[in-house]
Each structure stands twice: as C-alpha cells, then as structure tokens.
Scaffold this active site. Structure first.
Site, PDB file in Angstrom:
ATOM      1  N   LYS A  44       0.919  -1.213   0.085  1.00 61.34           N
ATOM      2  CA  LYS A  44       0.037   0.030   0.077  1.00 61.34           C
ATOM      3  C   LYS A  44       0.847   1.261   0.067  1.00 61.34           C
ATOM      4  CE  LYS A  44      -1.888   3.030   2.281  1.00 61.34           C
ATOM      5  NZ  LYS A  44      -1.797   4.253   1.848  1.00 61.34           N
ATOM      6  N   GLU A  52       8.819   1.179  11.378  1.00 57.69           N
ATOM      7  CA  GLU A  52       9.887   2.288  11.195  1.00 57.69           C
ATOM      8  C   GLU A  52       9.197   3.716  11.140  1.00 57.69           C
ATOM      9  OE1 GLU A  52      11.990   4.873  10.121  1.00 57.69           O
ATOM     10  OE2 GLU A  52      12.448   3.868   8.009  1.00 57.69           O
ATOM     11  N   CYS A  89      13.388  10.110   7.305  1.00 55.45           N
ATOM     12  CA  CYS A  89      13.341  10.120   8.557  1.00 55.45           C
ATOM     13  C   CYS A  89      14.299  10.093   9.598  1.00 55.45           C
ATOM     14  CB  CYS A  89      12.626   8.768   8.928  1.00 55.45           C
ATOM     15  SG  CYS A  89      13.409   7.404   7.733  1.00 55.45           S
ATOM     16  N   GLU A 113       9.276  16.288  15.059  1.00 60.05           N
ATOM     17  CA  GLU A 113       9.694  16.019  13.702  1.00 60.05           C
ATOM     18  C   GLU A 113       8.909  17.145  12.749  1.00 60.05           C
ATOM     19  OE1 GLU A 113       8.747  12.192  11.731  1.00 60.05           O
ATOM     20  OE2 GLU A 113      10.842  12.143  10.959  1.00 60.05           O
TER      21      GLU A 113
HETATM   22  P1  NAP Z   1       1.335   8.539   7.717  1.00 61.36           P
HETATM   23  O1  NAP Z   1       0.110   8.807   8.184  1.00 61.36           O
HETATM   24  O2  NAP Z   1       2.084   7.902   8.669  1.00 61.36           O
HETATM   25  O3  NAP Z   1       1.726   7.582   6.369  1.00 61.36           O
HETATM   26  C1  NAP Z   1       2.591   6.646   6.221  1.00 61.36           C
HETATM   27  C2  NAP Z   1       1.520   5.519   5.446  1.00 61.36           C
HETATM   28  O4  NAP Z   1       0.541   5.090   6.166  1.00 61.36           O
HETATM   29  C3  NAP Z   1       0.860   6.044   4.211  1.00 61.36           C
HETATM   30  O5  NAP Z   1       0.793   4.816   3.342  1.00 61.36           O
HETATM   31  C4  NAP Z   1      -0.483   6.084   4.787  1.00 61.36           C
HETATM   32  O6  NAP Z   1      -1.632   6.111   3.883  1.00 61.36           O
HETATM   33  C5  NAP Z   1      -0.589   5.142   5.753  1.00 61.36           C
HETATM   34  N1  NAP Z   1      -1.818   5.282   6.864  1.00 61.36           N
HETATM   35  C6  NAP Z   1      -2.208   6.451   7.241  1.00 61.36           C
HETATM   36  N2  NAP Z   1      -3.252   6.196   8.190  1.00 61.36           N
HETATM   37  C7  NAP Z   1      -3.286   4.985   8.382  1.00 61.36           C
HETATM   38  C8  NAP Z   1      -4.354   3.978   8.941  1.00 61.36           C
HETATM   39  N3  NAP Z   1      -5.094   4.691   9.949  1.00 61.36           N
HETATM   40  N4  NAP Z   1      -4.056   2.766   9.091  1.00 61.36           N
HETATM   41  C9  NAP Z   1      -3.233   2.236   8.010  1.00 61.36           C
HETATM   42  N5  NAP Z   1      -2.269   3.003   7.113  1.00 61.36           N
HETATM   43  C10 NAP Z   1      -2.371   4.207   7.536  1.00 61.36           C
HETATM   44  O7  NAP Z   1       2.276   9.842   7.336  1.00 61.36           O
HETATM   45  P2  NAP Z   1       1.837  11.120   6.467  1.00 61.36           P
HETATM   46  O8  NAP Z   1       0.614  11.549   7.151  1.00 61.36           O
HETATM   47  O9  NAP Z   1       2.064  10.981   5.175  1.00 61.36           O
HETATM   48  O10 NAP Z   1       2.807  12.258   7.129  1.00 61.36           O
HETATM   49  C11 NAP Z   1       2.804  12.697   8.368  1.00 61.36           C
HETATM   50  C12 NAP Z   1       4.045  12.891   9.061  1.00 61.36           C
HETATM   51  O11 NAP Z   1       4.508  11.695   9.237  1.00 61.36           O
HETATM   52  C13 NAP Z   1       5.174  13.646   8.109  1.00 61.36           C
HETATM   53  O12 NAP Z   1       4.870  15.025   8.330  1.00 61.36           O
HETATM   54  C14 NAP Z   1       6.538  13.144   8.948  1.00 61.36           C
HETATM   55  O13 NAP Z   1       6.524  13.857  10.077  1.00 61.36           O
HETATM   56  C15 NAP Z   1       5.947  11.540   9.283  1.00 61.36           C
HETATM   57  N6  NAP Z   1       6.554  10.813   8.408  1.00 61.36           N
HETATM   58  C16 NAP Z   1       7.422   9.982   8.618  1.00 61.36           C
HETATM   59  C17 NAP Z   1       8.197   9.136   7.511  1.00 61.36           C
HETATM   60  C18 NAP Z   1       9.249   8.210   8.186  1.00 61.36           C
HETATM   61  O14 NAP Z   1       9.901   7.810   7.344  1.00 61.36           O
HETATM   62  N7  NAP Z   1       9.617   8.154   9.329  1.00 61.36           N
HETATM   63  C19 NAP Z   1       7.819   9.125   6.445  1.00 61.36           C
HETATM   64  C20 NAP Z   1       6.551   9.766   6.099  1.00 61.36           C
HETATM   65  C21 NAP Z   1       6.109  10.777   6.992  1.00 61.36           C
HETATM   66  P3  NAP Z   1      -1.943   7.381   3.164  1.00 61.36           P
HETATM   67  O15 NAP Z   1      -0.951   8.378   2.516  1.00 61.36           O
HETATM   68  O16 NAP Z   1      -3.058   7.328   2.191  1.00 61.36           O
HETATM   69  O17 NAP Z   1      -2.262   8.495   4.273  1.00 61.36           O
END
Ligand code: NAP
Ligand code: MG
Length: 478
Positions: free
Chosen positions: A172, A247, A281, A380
């Site tokens: 996904k 992660e 990250c 972050e």
């Molecule tokens: P996120 O919500 O953690 O998204 C990561 C993945 O999880 C995406 O594929 C997302 O889908 C999915 N997801 C979201 N809600 C979910 C749920 N309830 N159940 C299962 N899967 C779910 O991150 P984001 O909202 O894109 O970014 C928000 C913040 O996360 C960023 O500003 C940053 O601080 C942090 N981040 C960290 C990393 C890292 O590598 N550590 C990477 C990205 C972001 P969708 O994309 O469709 O929402």
C-alpha cells in the site's frame, strides 16, 4: 513506461472503489487519477495473496532468487524512466531519484536475490536422545504500508526481503506517491512472478491501509511512516495479534565537536538536513555545535545553506525540490512560525517559495539559539528546517543528544577516535554516522529505538522480520 493507475490484484489491473488525484507538487498539476482500493478490493488482494502463497513458499529457492534478480535487471533497464516518475510524483530533485534512489533500489533486489536460497536453520545440541533443528519459514501474507518520502526505495526495502523469504506481499503506497509502486508491480509481472505474489493497492490510509491492518488474512504489517500512524497500527494489529514492524520518525541529533574538520562537518550538516528536502526520517534536524567553535561553524553552515536554493526538481542541477504536498508545505511553515514565536533566531530561509510561480517549496531554513523546550527542537518537522543548539564536552553532548522521545539516527563529527566510539555506544539510536551522514546500504540494518519504532529493515536483519523460526524435535531412540 506508461503510467498505471489501477490496482494490481492477483496479476490483473482492476478498478478501485474510488479515485483520488495524484498531484505533482512542483507544478500543482494533477498527474493522474489513481484508483483507490476499498475494503472489497483489499479483501480480493488478501485472497489472491493467500492463494498464491503455498506454491510461492514451496518454490525452489533458486527459482525465487532468479526472479528477484530478473526484477532487478528490469528496474535497472527502466531506471531513467522510473526516476522521472519518482521526481514528478514526489517533487524530489532528479539528481536524487536518478543517482541515488534508483541505483539503490536495483542493488536492494540483487542483495535479497542473493539471500533467497541461503535461509537455512540450525541444528541445536539439546539434552536427551533427540535431534533438534530449526526451519526458517515465511511469515505468510505481508502488508507493507509505506510513506511518500522515498516511494520506490521504501517499497524495495520491504518487498525484496519479504519475497526472498517466500512471503506474498500486498503493498500500500502513500496516497501522495503511488506511481512507482504500481510500475514496480508491472515489472514484477514482466519478470514472471506468479499472480498474487505481489499486489499493489493504492488508497488513503484510513481506508485502504486500515482495511489491510484489520484483515484477518494478513499475517504481518511492515510499516514506515509517522509515530501517530504507527501507534494506531500497533493498536489495531492487536485485534488479530499481527506481527508488526514499525519504522517511525525521528529528531536525529547531528553533533559537531570542536576538534572536527569543520568544513566536512558543515557539508555533512547541510546535506544531513536538506537532502530530500528534509523529508527524511533520519534527517539531522537537531544540530549540536560545541560552544567554542560555534561562530566559525555557523559561518560555514550559512554559506552552504545559501546555495540550497529551491528549484525545478526535473533540472539536473537542482538540489532542493518541492515538498510532497500543500499540507506538508503548510505544516513545515507552521513549525517555522512556531520557531519565530518561541524566540529562536532565524539565520536563513523561513519562507515559502515557488518556481515559475508554482509549487510547494520552502526555503532552506536555519534556526539558531534554539532551546530543547521549543517545538522546533522536539517535534519532527519533516522539512528543510534545522534547529541549532550548543553543548560543552562529551558528557553534555550525549545527554542532550538523548533528550528526545525518538531514537532513529545520530551523527557525530570529531577527529578523536575514542570520543567518536564512546558517542556511538551511548547515543540512543538505531544508526550512528561518524564523520559522515545519511549513508545507507542494502547490507546494513536500519531502524529505530524508543518511539522511532522496532525491527530492522535491510541487511540480514530484515530476513528475521519476514521469517518465523520453527523448532523441530526428532526422537532418536524410537
Ligand atoms: P503517515 O500517515 O504515517 O503515512 C504513512 C503510510 O501510512 C501511508 O501509506 C498512509 O496512507 C498510511 N496510513 C495512514 N493512516 C493509516 C491508518 N489509519 N491505517 C493504515 N495505514 C495508514 O504519514 P503522513 O501523514 O503521510 O505524514 C505525516 C508525518 O509523518 C510527516 O509530516 C512526517 O513527520 C512523518 N513521516 C515520517 C516518515 C518516516 O519515514 N519516518 C515518512 C513519512 C512521514 P496515506 O498516504 O494514504 O495517508
Ligand atoms: Mg504525488
């Protein structure tokens, strides 16, 4: 390659329950309307993975290795095209997609192709007349949920070891960046992977991701993303006691001692925060500088920061691309506002930017005189914003570096070998870089401690995430 926008389920391209717009963040234009997997399509993907699993698991391991290597060859042949798609979808400079991401993705598949036929167990000396040995077996159906910052790399980090170990995978991708994951699915079909072994189902997290996490037919969730979503997934996975690897984010300290090569440290600190627009990250977002060299170091840092000008991501000379979305741009700007309000000194950047009047860009931003109590030092930001703090001596450096809920990565710059190794031992982080930053290799493990998660991607450590160990007892006196 033509873009794929449908779901890859059981070897077929199928319609989703809904569509969503995938935007190029550098131009604000819609690249494609992508299909979203609703609960029915998630269920179909799980059923096709379960059907494919027995034959795939029992396949001659050399044959699995050959398929993974063939997929690596196809990725290499199409690397230039995939890099363009990655840049258009994510906003990252083509320099990064073409020169870093794609070669490492190819390497990743080759690395795990090598492991596919080397997953032996062991014989264990036990008491009594028994032969005891272990079998390494696939976990089963793996749901891989990945973020948007390194779309194809994150897919590779999970898909390559999971397939090498004989699992079936449902990938996904993040809704902001689904395109290269779909093309990976296409190349896997071309390479000859059996239908259902790799399914790719874009969609929003709370719809597609959640259905995957809740599905009883999924044995494991391997997740990379935010701490909040990680906590949610861990809670939801508890209902079916799924194996989980997380992660999550970081607020990684990058520590410059007075005895360091300050030019090298300034270069490392700049790329440590501005590479990948800071949407990394492991970004070195807390920059600790020893008090006695602070002024000299800041001069070098600001000189380098001034060269990080936002530009068209498709231009080969661009080093600072567009943030992935309007939401992410606005989130980063709100942190910059918080930094100003909380009394940090803005030394560079601080504003939104655009290229030809468009795009979700943010200037390379440096905050000085930061206190660990400030939001910009604790949370972050996931953007091109660095918080500079001061320290005195090794004890203070270690204490301050560990003053965080996170523990993903850390950097240390010093010419003193003892100091470097002591810092590496005592800092709470999954990865430590000494006199370098942001180094990765398929063979070296990556993951976090504390609230940065648990489990490791990459290296032979990832194989442990995708196999179960079975203990077999054989009576020898019967
Ligand atoms: P996120 O919500 O953690 O998204 C990561 C993945 O999880 C995406 O594929 C997302 O889908 C999915 N997801 C979201 N809600 C979910 C749920 N309830 N159940 C299962 N899967 C779910 O991150 P984001 O909202 O894109 O970014 C928000 C913040 O996360 C960023 O500003 C940053 O601080 C942090 N981040 C960290 C990393 C890292 O590598 N550590 C990477 C990205 C972001 P969708 O994309 O469709 O929402
Ligand atoms: Mg996009």
């Amino acid at each position: 390659m033509e873009l794929r926008t449908k779901l890859l389920v059981g070897g077929d391209w199928v319609d989703g329950a809904d569509r969503f717009a995938d935007v190029n963040p550098a131009t604000e234009e819609t690249l494609a309307q992508v299909h979203e997997a609703g609960p029915d399509q998630v269920d179909a993907a799980v059923r096709s993975a379960r059907e494919a699993l027995p034959a795939w698991r029992d396949l001659d391991p050399h044959a699995r290795s050959v398929l993974l290597w063939r997929l690596a060859d196809l990725l290499e042949e199409r690397a230039a095209e995939l890099a363009v798609v990655e840049t258009l979808d994510n906003g990252k400079p083509s320099f990064e997609s073409a020169k870093v991401d794609l070669p490492s993705v190819v390497e990743n598949f080759r690395y795990y192709a090598g492991w596919a036929d080397k997953l032996g167990g062991e014989t264990i000396p036990v008491s009594g007349p028994f032969l005891n040995y272990t079998l390494r077996q696939p976990v089963g159906v793996v749901g891989a949920i990945i973020p948007w910052n390194f779309p194809l790399s994150m897919a590779a980090w999970k898909v390559a070891p999971a397939l090498a170990c004989g699992n079936a995978v449902i990938l996904k991708p993040a809704e902001q960046t689904p395109l290269t994951a779909l093309l990976l699915g296409e190349l896997a079909l071309e390479a000859g992977f059996p239908a259902g072994v790799l399914n790719v189902i874009p969609g929003r997290g709370p719809v597609t991701g959640q259905a995957l996490v809740e599905h009883p037919g999924v044995d494991k969730i391997s997740f990379t993303g935010s701490v909040e979503t990680g906590k949610l997934i861990m809670r939801e996975a508890a209902a079916t006691v799924k194996n989980v690897t997380l992660e999550l984010g970081g607020k990684s300290p990058n520590v410059v001692f007075a005895d360091a090569d300050l030019d090298a440290a300034a270069r490392g600190a700049t790329t440590g925060i501005f590479y990948g627009k800071g949407e990394v990250c492991a970004a070195g977002s807390r920059l600790y500088v020893e008090r006695s060299v602070k002024d000299a170091f800041m001069e070098k840092l600001l000189e380098r920061t001034a060269k990080m000008v936002p530009g068209d991501p498709t231009h080969p000379k661009t080093r600072l691309g567009a943030l992935v979305s309007k939401e992410q741009r606005d989130k980063v700007l709100s942190y910059i506002e918080a930094g100003r309000e909380e009394g940090a000194t803005l030394r560079a950047g601080g504003e939104a930017a655009s290229v030809d009047g468009r795009g979700y860009f943010v200037e390379a931003t440096v905050f000085d005189d930061v206190d660990i109590g400030m939001k910009i030092a604790r949370e972050e930001i996931f953007g091109p914003v660095v918080a500079v703090l001061e320290f005195d001596g090794i004890e203070d450096a270690i204490r301050q570096a560990n003053q965080t809920i996170y523990g993903l990565a850390a950097g240390v710059w010093t010419r003193d070998v003892g100091k470097a190794h002591r810092f590496a031992r005592e800092v709470q982080a999954g990865t430590v870089w000494v006199n370098t930053y942001n180094r990765y290799d398929s063979a070296s493990p990556f993951g976090g401690v504390k609230q940065s998660g648990f489990g490791r991607d990459l290296g032979r450590y990832a194989l442990e995430q995708y196999t179960e160990t079975k203990s077999v007892w054989v009576a020898l006196d019967g």
